[in-house]
Design a protein around this motif. Structure first.
Motif, PDB file in Angstrom:
ATOM      1  N   GLN A 280     -13.789  50.705   8.390  1.00 24.92           N
ATOM      2  CA  GLN A 280     -12.449  50.158   8.571  1.00 24.92           C
ATOM      3  C   GLN A 280     -12.421  49.201   9.754  1.00 24.92           C
ATOM      4  O   GLN A 280     -13.222  49.280  10.668  1.00 24.92           O
ATOM      5  CB  GLN A 280     -11.423  51.286   8.774  1.00 24.92           C
ATOM      6  CG  GLN A 280     -11.682  52.185   9.961  1.00 24.92           C
ATOM      7  CD  GLN A 280     -10.627  53.268  10.093  1.00 24.92           C
ATOM      8  OE1 GLN A 280      -9.446  52.954  10.136  1.00 24.92           O
ATOM      9  NE2 GLN A 280     -11.071  54.526  10.158  1.00 24.92           N
ATOM     10  N   THR A 281     -11.447  48.283   9.668  1.00 28.17           N
ATOM     11  CA  THR A 281     -11.185  47.348  10.763  1.00 28.17           C
ATOM     12  C   THR A 281      -9.798  47.669  11.305  1.00 28.17           C
ATOM     13  O   THR A 281      -9.215  48.702  10.980  1.00 28.17           O
ATOM     14  CB  THR A 281     -11.237  45.898  10.245  1.00 28.17           C
ATOM     15  OG1 THR A 281     -10.182  45.703   9.312  1.00 28.17           O
ATOM     16  CG2 THR A 281     -12.579  45.610   9.577  1.00 28.17           C
ATOM     17  N   ASP A 283      -7.030  46.439  10.514  1.00 26.99           N
ATOM     18  CA  ASP A 283      -5.964  46.445   9.527  1.00 26.99           C
ATOM     19  C   ASP A 283      -6.420  46.733   8.101  1.00 26.99           C
ATOM     20  O   ASP A 283      -5.631  46.628   7.167  1.00 26.99           O
ATOM     21  CB  ASP A 283      -5.220  45.102   9.541  1.00 26.99           C
ATOM     22  CG  ASP A 283      -6.158  43.925   9.377  1.00 26.99           C
ATOM     23  OD1 ASP A 283      -7.350  44.162   9.139  1.00 26.99           O
ATOM     24  OD2 ASP A 283      -5.685  42.769   9.471  1.00 26.99           O
ATOM     25  N   THR A 284      -7.703  47.106   7.888  1.00 35.15           N
ATOM     26  CA  THR A 284      -8.168  47.406   6.530  1.00 35.15           C
ATOM     27  C   THR A 284      -9.076  48.623   6.517  1.00 35.15           C
ATOM     28  O   THR A 284      -9.683  48.984   7.539  1.00 35.15           O
ATOM     29  CB  THR A 284      -8.946  46.222   5.928  1.00 35.15           C
ATOM     30  OG1 THR A 284     -10.104  45.957   6.736  1.00 35.15           O
ATOM     31  CG2 THR A 284      -8.084  44.975   5.825  1.00 35.15           C
ATOM     32  N   ASN A 286     -12.324  49.807   4.217  1.00 35.83           N
ATOM     33  CA  ASN A 286     -13.295  49.311   3.246  1.00 35.83           C
ATOM     34  C   ASN A 286     -14.035  50.484   2.615  1.00 35.83           C
ATOM     35  O   ASN A 286     -14.609  51.333   3.306  1.00 35.83           O
ATOM     36  CB  ASN A 286     -14.308  48.379   3.909  1.00 35.83           C
ATOM     37  CG  ASN A 286     -13.635  47.135   4.480  1.00 35.83           C
ATOM     38  OD1 ASN A 286     -12.784  46.542   3.822  1.00 35.83           O
ATOM     39  ND2 ASN A 286     -14.019  46.753   5.694  1.00 35.83           N
TER      40      ASN A 286
END
Length: 380
Positions: A280-281, A283-284, A286
């Protein structure tokens, strides 16, 4: 005595020669007197009585100044024309005897009027004009109740203090003319307000507090969009049915999973077999799938009896049927014994069919024995 009585006639008498002493008292009658010839000096003082005076014949000039006293004047007989202008002084006037009809119209000036002595009854109705009234001197008590009509009131001059408390009723108020500034703060109570007539624009911003709101009467449409701050206006947690999560806390690195009308559940993404890589980042999240071979268990996969394979020869297995296999899929095969230097290759011989080939390039014959276990995996 030498002259007989009556013997001397007027012709025998020399003009202007008869003297007063020549005439006997009472001997001269009116017939002997020439008309208009008796002079004032011919009449003795006090000798003329009223009987000798012809009625209505005494003239003003016949009466000496100051000679007529009250006793000579017949009561009630002096007329206005008998009195010289300016000749009657206050001392000649009996107190309280001058009547209204005795005073000529317009003859009384302010100098003749004693200060503070004119009464209401002295002034004729309608006789006082604005020019006679000193500015700012008419008091409320000077005006009779109900005597001031609208025509007497200068437009825009009635002030609040001119109106008696409670004196203005609905009938005196022109419809639609009461303005906000006409109403005293706090003067309008519930009883003056017609039911169902207060509009939104009638209520000042921020004027309605919780005490004015009937419990349970504020509806969703009463609340303007984007006005409620959930951070400061919601106690405890906001339920799912009202658009919240039903929770007061969420741990880091957790995602929300719905649970009907119950509070959402916080869960962690994980992959037990490692086939999904999670990252994850800011705001996302994965999710990356890792391809895992699928073991083919359909017949005849399993155990094979592989014959001796001569040098330079290839053994090909029977067809291994497996649905959803297509050219291009990766086929991985292995046996549970040593290949002894041979080469094993699994492949798609046709759609939904897998075969395994073993090539012997060792330079000699290879025998794998009986009941060789064969395993085939498919990677899509």
């Amino acid at each position: 005595e030498d002259i007989a009585t009556g013997s001397v006639e007027t012709s025998e008498i020399l003009d202007e020669t008869i003297l007063a002493e020549d005439i006997a008292t009472g001997s001269v009658e009116t017939s002997e007197i020439l008309d208009e010839t008796i002079l004032a000096e011919d009449i003795a003082t006090g000798s003329v009585e009223t009987s000798e005076i012809l009625d209505e014949t005494i003239l003003a000039e016949d009466i000496a100044t100051g000679s007529v006293e009250t006793s000579e004047i017949l009561d009630e007989t002096i007329l206005a024309e008998d009195i010289a202008t300016g000749s009657v002084e206050t001392s000649e006037i009996l107190d309280e005897t001058i009547l209204a009809e005795d005073i000529a119209t317009g003859s009384v000036e302010t100098s003749e009027i004693l200060d503070e002595t004119i009464l209401a009854e002295d002034i004729a109705t309608g006789s006082v004009e604005t020019s006679e009234i000193l500015d700012e001197t008419i008091l409320a008590e000077d005006i009779a109740t109900g005597s001031v009509e609208t025509s007497e009131i200068l437009d825009e001059t009635i002030l609040a203090e001119d109106i008696n408390t409670g004196a203005v009723t609905s009938s005196e108020i022109l419809d639609e003319t009461i303005l906000a500034e006409d109403i005293n703060t706090g003067a309008v109570t519930s009883s003056e307000i017609l039911d169902e007539t207060i509009l939104a624009e009638d209520i000042g911003a921020g004027a309605v507090t919780t005490s004015e709101l009937l419990d349970g009467t504020v509806n969703n449409e009463d609340i303007a969009d984007n006005t409620i701050n959930l951070k400061t206006k919601v106690i405890d947690s906001l339920s799912v049915i009202n658009g919240g999560t039903g929770r007061n806390f969420l741990a880091d690195e957790h995602i929300l999973v719905g649970s009907d009308a119950n509070p959402v559940k916080a869960k962690v993404l994980s992959s037990d077999d490692g086939t999904v890589v999670i990252s994850q980042t800011a705001d996302t999240i994965n999710l990356q799938a890792i391809t895992v071979p699928v073991l083919v268990t359909s017949d005849p996969a399993g155990t094979f009896n592989i014959p001796n394979i001569m040098d330079g020869k290839t053994w090909i297995s029977n067809a291994i049927n497996y649905g959803d296999i297509a050219f291009g899929d990766i086929i991985i095969g292995s046996i549970d014994v040593s290949l002894q230097g041979c080469i094993l290759h699994a492949y798609v011989s046709q759609p939904n069919v897998i075969r395994v080939a073993i090539y012997n390039g060792t330079g000699g014959t290879v025998n794998f024995g009986l009941d060789v276990g064969l395993r085939v995996f498919v990677v899509k």
